[in-house]
Design an enzyme around this catalytic site. Structure first.
Site: not given
Ligand code: ZN
Length: 332
Positions: A40, A237, A270, A279
């Site tokens: 991810d 998540h 970014c 995340n």
């Molecule tokens: Zn994700």
């Protein structure tokens, strides 16, 4: 919340007496952290890592004590060029593994049967299949309706079970969708119920676009934990897009979740882009959990070293604040 009667990670059902003994012994509750930086994180960073750099990243994350890592996705390389070397990454991990028995579980993400075939051919030891809970996101991300994605996930769960692979199903945009807007708890529950009939090891709820707040987390986690069968784990998540990621993670843990995703450095968007969508950072999460009395089994100093290495390799700073500030100050 009482844990009496629940089965712990070692398969031992805990009685009230045992729980009291654990508390007296000062044994803290375990929260498992799954690092998703190699998948991810890297897939949405402008910097392309070589397979060798990915393998070194994974090695450093493992060295810090993380036991589960999502290392690649078997998706269309034309759509996600950063993941085009998924086969090479798994081959590299197996070559390294042949030198030692220990090590983390490496997860391969798949979206359909073709991806599953590639994951099996690459000897991926664990499968994660993604289903978007809104048709709009599912169409945009996977070119199919949610119903079709659920049917596909059910088939992948069945095929995983048939070959003895652990499999989890991640429900994306579970807290809100960039196209359809609000997502209801009932909508997520209904999809989870249909998938659970196939027998996955774990269901995950993903705040893909980082819109959740703790109240929403408590509501969805509470609803899922009261309906999921006890042998299906729940993972969460979170993205820190609106700076609520860590608050959401703690809310999830306090509501009973014992497995959380995070990415080393908090990479995933970014840091200079106005819509950065990283995340939650693994080192920030580990700091929060350990200082709150939970046990992660992760060495925070090694994690920070790994994060510093990652920032140097990417050539730009990472969003993690613990990487910047360091762990709790030590007295001289
Ligand atoms: Zn994700």
């Amino acid at each position: 919340m009482s844990l009496a009667g629940e089965v712990n990670r070692y398969g031992i059902a805990l009685g009230v007496d045992e729980l009291q003994n654990l508390e007296e012994l000062g044994v803290s509750e375990i929260v498992d952290v799954v690092d998703v930086a190699p998948r991810d994180g890297l897939q949405s960073d402008a910097v392309m890592f070589s397979s060798a750099q990915k393998l070194e990243l994974i090695r450093r994350i493992e060295f810090a004590g993380i036991c589960r890592i999502e290392v690649a996705s078997f998706v269309n390389p034309l759509r996600v060029p950063q993941m085009a070397d998924a086969e090479d990454v798994f081959a590299g991990l197996q070559a390294a593994r042949s030198h030692s028995d220990a090590g983390a579980t490496h997860i391969g993400l798949v979206l359909n049967g073709r991806g599953f075939d590639r994951a099996v051919a690459s000897n991926a030891p664990e499968i994660n299949v993604v289903v978007a809970v809104t048709d709009a996101f599912s169409q945009s991300n996977q070119s199919m309706t949610t119903d079709a994605a659920v049917a596909g996930a059910v088939e992948i769960v069945q095929r995983s079970r048939a070959v003895g692979l652990p499999v989890s199903v991640t429900l994306s945009v579970a807290f809100g969708c960039p196209f359809a807007g609000e997502v209801s708890t009932d909508q997520v529950l209904e999809i989870a119920q249909r998938i659970v009939t196939a027998g996955p090891n774990e269901i995950a709820i993903a705040d893909t676009i980082g819109v959740a707040v703790p109240a929403a987390v408590r509501q969805l986690v509470g609803a899922l934990l009261s309906t999921l069968p006890s042998n299906v784990a729940l993972r969460a998540h979170f993205h820190n897009t609106r700076n609520t990621g860590l608050a959401n993670a703690l809310a999830a843990v306090e509501a009973g979740v014992r497995t959380l995703d995070a990415s080393l450095g908090g990479i995933g968007g970014c840091p200079f882009a106005p819509k950065a969508t990283g995340n939650i950072a693994t080192e920030d999460l580990v700091y929060l959990l350990e200082r709150s009395g939970y046990s992660t089994g992760v060495d925070l100093e090694l994690l920070i070293e790994a994060s510093d290495w990652l920032a140097a390799e990417l050539g730009h700073p990472v969003p993690s604040l613990v990487a910047k500030a360091g762990s709790f100050p030590k007295t001289r």
